[in-house]
Enzyme design. Structure first.
Site, PDB file in Angstrom:
ATOM      1  N   CYS A   1       0.189   8.631  -6.731  1.00  0.00           N
ATOM      2  CA  CYS A   1      -0.953   7.764  -6.432  1.00  0.00           C
ATOM      3  C   CYS A   1      -2.245   8.556  -6.257  1.00  0.00           C
ATOM      4  O   CYS A   1      -3.326   8.078  -6.640  1.00  0.00           O
ATOM      5  CB  CYS A   1      -0.668   6.917  -5.198  1.00  0.00           C
ATOM      6  SG  CYS A   1      -0.344   7.869  -3.699  1.00  0.00           S
TER       7      CYS A   1
ATOM      8  N   HIS B   1      -0.080   6.137   0.638  1.00  0.00           N
ATOM      9  CA  HIS B   1      -0.658   5.682  -0.628  1.00  0.00           C
ATOM     10  C   HIS B   1      -2.141   6.039  -0.645  1.00  0.00           C
ATOM     11  O   HIS B   1      -2.765   6.260   0.400  1.00  0.00           O
ATOM     12  CB  HIS B   1      -0.466   4.168  -0.762  1.00  0.00           C
ATOM     13  CG  HIS B   1      -0.725   3.634  -2.129  1.00  0.00           C
ATOM     14  ND1 HIS B   1      -0.096   4.098  -3.249  1.00  0.00           N
ATOM     15  CD2 HIS B   1      -1.568   2.641  -2.563  1.00  0.00           C
ATOM     16  CE1 HIS B   1      -0.503   3.431  -4.311  1.00  0.00           C
ATOM     17  NE2 HIS B   1      -1.406   2.538  -3.915  1.00  0.00           N
TER      18      HIS B   1
ATOM     19  N   ASP C   1      -6.739  -0.520  -7.318  1.00  0.00           N
ATOM     20  CA  ASP C   1      -5.544   0.303  -7.176  1.00  0.00           C
ATOM     21  C   ASP C   1      -5.024   0.648  -8.569  1.00  0.00           C
ATOM     22  O   ASP C   1      -4.244  -0.117  -9.161  1.00  0.00           O
ATOM     23  CB  ASP C   1      -4.467  -0.434  -6.371  1.00  0.00           C
ATOM     24  CG  ASP C   1      -3.312   0.478  -5.990  1.00  0.00           C
ATOM     25  OD1 ASP C   1      -3.276   1.632  -6.459  1.00  0.00           O
ATOM     26  OD2 ASP C   1      -2.441   0.038  -5.216  1.00  0.00           O
TER      27      ASP C   1
END
Length: 723
Positions: free
Chosen positions: A466, A510, A525
């Site tokens: 991520c 994250h 995202d």
């Protein structure tokens, strides 16, 4: 004065030493000499060794390994010296020289100082106490040393709660608590052949019974004693490294953190639980970029909570210590986190704010989180909020320029894509679509990227976690002239079906992005564009089966995860209901029980009455049990009470034969019966069969005859009339 006019203390006893008035040996100046301390017998030393080991075992996870090994070696050395003394009773007892103990203590303090880097702190002081208790056991000789060692061990039993107040910590301390009572029991009893042959279970049973006897009183004080507004164990913490998010992000940092099953925090929701796509737990916001690493700007504590027309979501976060100042909340916070600070005059609980909100909507606590923290929070589940474009744009547009980590391919690609999509929102959607079209792979094991890491990720490796996707997305946005930044925190969370609360683990760590579009900061995202299952199913559902996924993040764990969730639910209830039993919880319980209607003095009287009745019941039970175990003594006491009420109490120095003889002189018509009672009791108490149990047939018959003889005597009122 004696008959010859000399003071009585000058009259020497046959042994030749002067004695005081009470018979104790006196010094030359007439002061009583201290009696020599009784040496510790073998059973006493063994019980003390068990106590020391039980008090030290809960420290194994928190003290350095060499401290535990050195303490165990000292205990073992004392037991070896004990064996040497038993093999050679003709030699003087083996002792470690005092100067060696002092030198060893100084060396231990120096070694602890080198291990921790400092000496005056919670962690090094606990480690030093750990060693000194073992050293005290090594040099213990008399009963006074044993009592002191029991006191020091009691302190050592408490210190693990500085690190954790979990149910496991309480269970680990329980054996040591029982052994404290057992060791004191053994120290208080005479030692000899009978003590050596006594069963080892007896002291444990006595200590356990006393502990159980105290449970109702402890529960009463727990429920009725005024609660503290601050945690009982709120001691300053040593700044040791703890697992958790950092305020820096570089390739590989969050992926390394995601390999941990450790719990970051737990959440109890007041209402419906948010869907997986809404579980973005906001943490540090990073705006500075040097081409490889992201770091935060200087925080400005002037943020305003987000307001919305819909009601906010209320919940309670139990945050594990991470030694940092940031707190976590669902995007976006609609208020500041609050904890209880004390009671107002009306009895209602006052809540205090413990954090501030930055312009970037990050919660910053006023002190680092060094112990479990439970706070109330409210949030608005939105992916955007208004921005001050004039202030936020400049610092979120900067990119490094130059040959080192300038990422020229990324900048050129962004310029070309920007030409086709002049609208900011359309450009960012095209970036996400490009991530979806290209063969990007979501993985915990991306290749190392040295120079120009964003270029290497986007155009060469196309494999990352991520932090790679969030960093590349923000660089592409800034290269197109759109202010953007990285947000780190946690995404997801697992509902524990056995407790109804959410568990957020370090494996849920994250990173995502925010971009300034049309005067609003909007969440993007890019990881969800590449691996949508990461948001819907968590880490275990997004990574291939051959990836090194943390055990409890997998979807196919089975019974092991079931056991872990069950234990976590029990431990969470322990924290909420026992450790977290605060003023508000106490007042709520009082309202349910109607206790809040009573004045403080009435509550105190109620508690005192309960304690008095409970202690009375315990004493009565103990006396009844003692009478059952020693029926002869119980019958003798019954006779003494009867004759005392008739006007003939027994003198303190009067034995059974002398007492019954005097009673026979007072009541000659019952003389033979009284003399028989005295003789029977003396035989049962001091005769050859006195050691036999009451169930033995001859002794049981003699006890029955004694009971009948005492029962045949007239009542006290009739005896008084016969004088």
């Amino acid at each position: 004065m004696s008959a010859k006019g000399r003071p009585e203390r000058e009259l020497l006893p046959p042994g030749g030493k002067a004695r005081s008035a009470k018979g104790a040996p006196a010094s030359a100046k007439g002061r009583p000499e201290r009696a020599p301390a009784l040496p510790l017998a073998r059973p006493q030393l063994l019980w003390l060794a068990a106590l020391v080991v039980a008090a030290q075992l809960p420290h194994l996870p928190s003290v350095p390994a060499w401290v535990s090994a050195a303490s165990a070696a000292l205990v073992a050395l004392r037991l070896l010296l004990l064996q040497r003394d038993l093999r050679h009773p003709d030699r003087p007892p083996a002792q470690v020289p005092a100067w060696l103990l002092v030198a060893g203590a100084a060396a231990a303090a120096g070694a602890i100082r080198m291990t921790f880097g400092y000496l005056l702190g919670r962690e090094p002081c606990v480690a030093l106490l750990h060693l000194l208790v073992a050293a005290k056991f090594l040099e213990a000789r008399g009963t006074r040393d044993g009592m002191l060692l029991a006191c020091l061990s009691s302190f050592l039993v408490v210190t693990p709660f500085f690190h954790s107040q979990s149910l496991l910590a309480a269970l680990a301390a329980l054996p040591a608590v029982v052994l404290v009572g057992a060791a004191l029991d053994v120290l208080a009893r005479r030692q000899g052949a009978a003590a050596d042959a006594a069963p080892w279970q007896a002291p444990l049973l006595r200590s356990s019974r006393l502990l159980l006897h105290g449970v109702p009183l402890a529960a009463l004080l727990f429920l009725l004693f005024p609660r503290l507004a601050a945690p009982l164990w709120g001691l300053p913490s040593d700044h040791a490294a703890k697992t958790g998010l950092s305020d820096r992000m570089a390739p590989g940092m969050i992926s390394d953190l995601s390999l941990s099953d450790a719990i970051a925090f737990r959440v109890d929701f007041d209402g419906p639980v948010p869907t997986p796509r809404q579980r973005y737990w906001r943490g540090p916001v990073l705006s500075r970029f040097d081409g490889r690493e992201w770091t935060p700007q200087l925080a400005r504590i002037d943020g305003a909570p987000v307001r919305a027309s819909t009601p906010p979501l209320d919940y309670t976060v139990t945050l594990e210590p991470h030694d940092k100042a940031w707190l976590f909340a669902l995007e976006l916070p609609s208020g500041l986190p609050q904890v209880e600070t004390g009671a107002e005059a009306g009895g209602e609980m006052r809540r205090g704010e413990i954090a501030d909100l930055t312009r970037s909507q990050q919660l910053i606590a006023r002190t680092p989180v060094t112990q479990p923290l439970r706070y109330r929070q409210s949030s608005v589940l939105r992916d955007r909020y208004p921005a001050d474009a004039a202030l936020d744009a400049e610092q979120n547009l900067r990119l490094p320029r130059g040959r080192v980590n300038g990422n020229p391919k990324t900048l050129a690609f962004a310029q070309a894509l920007r030409g086709d999509h002049p609208d900011d929102a359309d450009y960012l959607r095209s970036v996400l679509a490009w991530f979806t079209r290209e063969p990007f792979v979501y993985t915990l094991a991306p290749p190392l990227l040295d120079r120009d890491p964003v270029d290497g990720f986007l155009f060469d490796a196309q494999r990352g976690f991520c932090e790679h996707y969030a960093s590349a997305f923000v660089v592409l946005a800034r290269a197109a002239g759109i202010p953007a930044r990285v947000v780190t925190g946690y995404q997801g969370g697992e509902i524990n079906p056995r407790g109804g609360y959410m568990i957020v683990r370090q494996s849920d760590a994250h990173a995502w992005a925010e971009a300034l579009v049309d005067g609003e900061w909007r969440r993007y995202d890019p990881t969800a564009a590449v691996a949508p299952s990461r948001v819907e199913m968590g880490l275990g559902g997004a990574l291939p089966g051959n990836e090194d996924v943390p055990l409890l993040a997998r979807l196919d764990v089975g019974w092991l995860k079931t056991f872990e969730l069950t234990w976590d639910a029990v431990n969470h209830d322990w924290r909420r209901r026992i450790v977290g039993f605060n003023y508000e919880s106490q007042r709520s319980l009082w309202r349910d029980w109607k206790v809040d209607r009573l004045a403080a003095w009435q509550i105190a009287m109620l508690a005192g009455a309960f304690a008095f009745v409970w202690v009375g019941l315990l004493l009565g039970w103990m006396l009844w049990q003692r009478d059952r175990r020693d029926r002869a003594r119980a019958q003798w006491q019954r006779l003494g009470v009867k004759l005392a009420r008739a006007g003939l109490p027994r003198r303190p120095s009067e034995g059974p034969l002398a007492y019954t003889e005097r009673a026979a002189g007072r009541w000659p018509e019952f003389g033979a019966r009284l003399r028989a009672i005295g003789s029977a009791y003396a035989t049962l108490r001091y005769g050859p069969g006195s050691a036999q149990p009451d169930a033995d047939r001859p002794r049981a018959a003699a006890l029955a005859r004694l009971e009948r003889a005492i029962r045949s005597l007239p009542p006290p009122s009739a005896l008084r009339r016969r004088r």
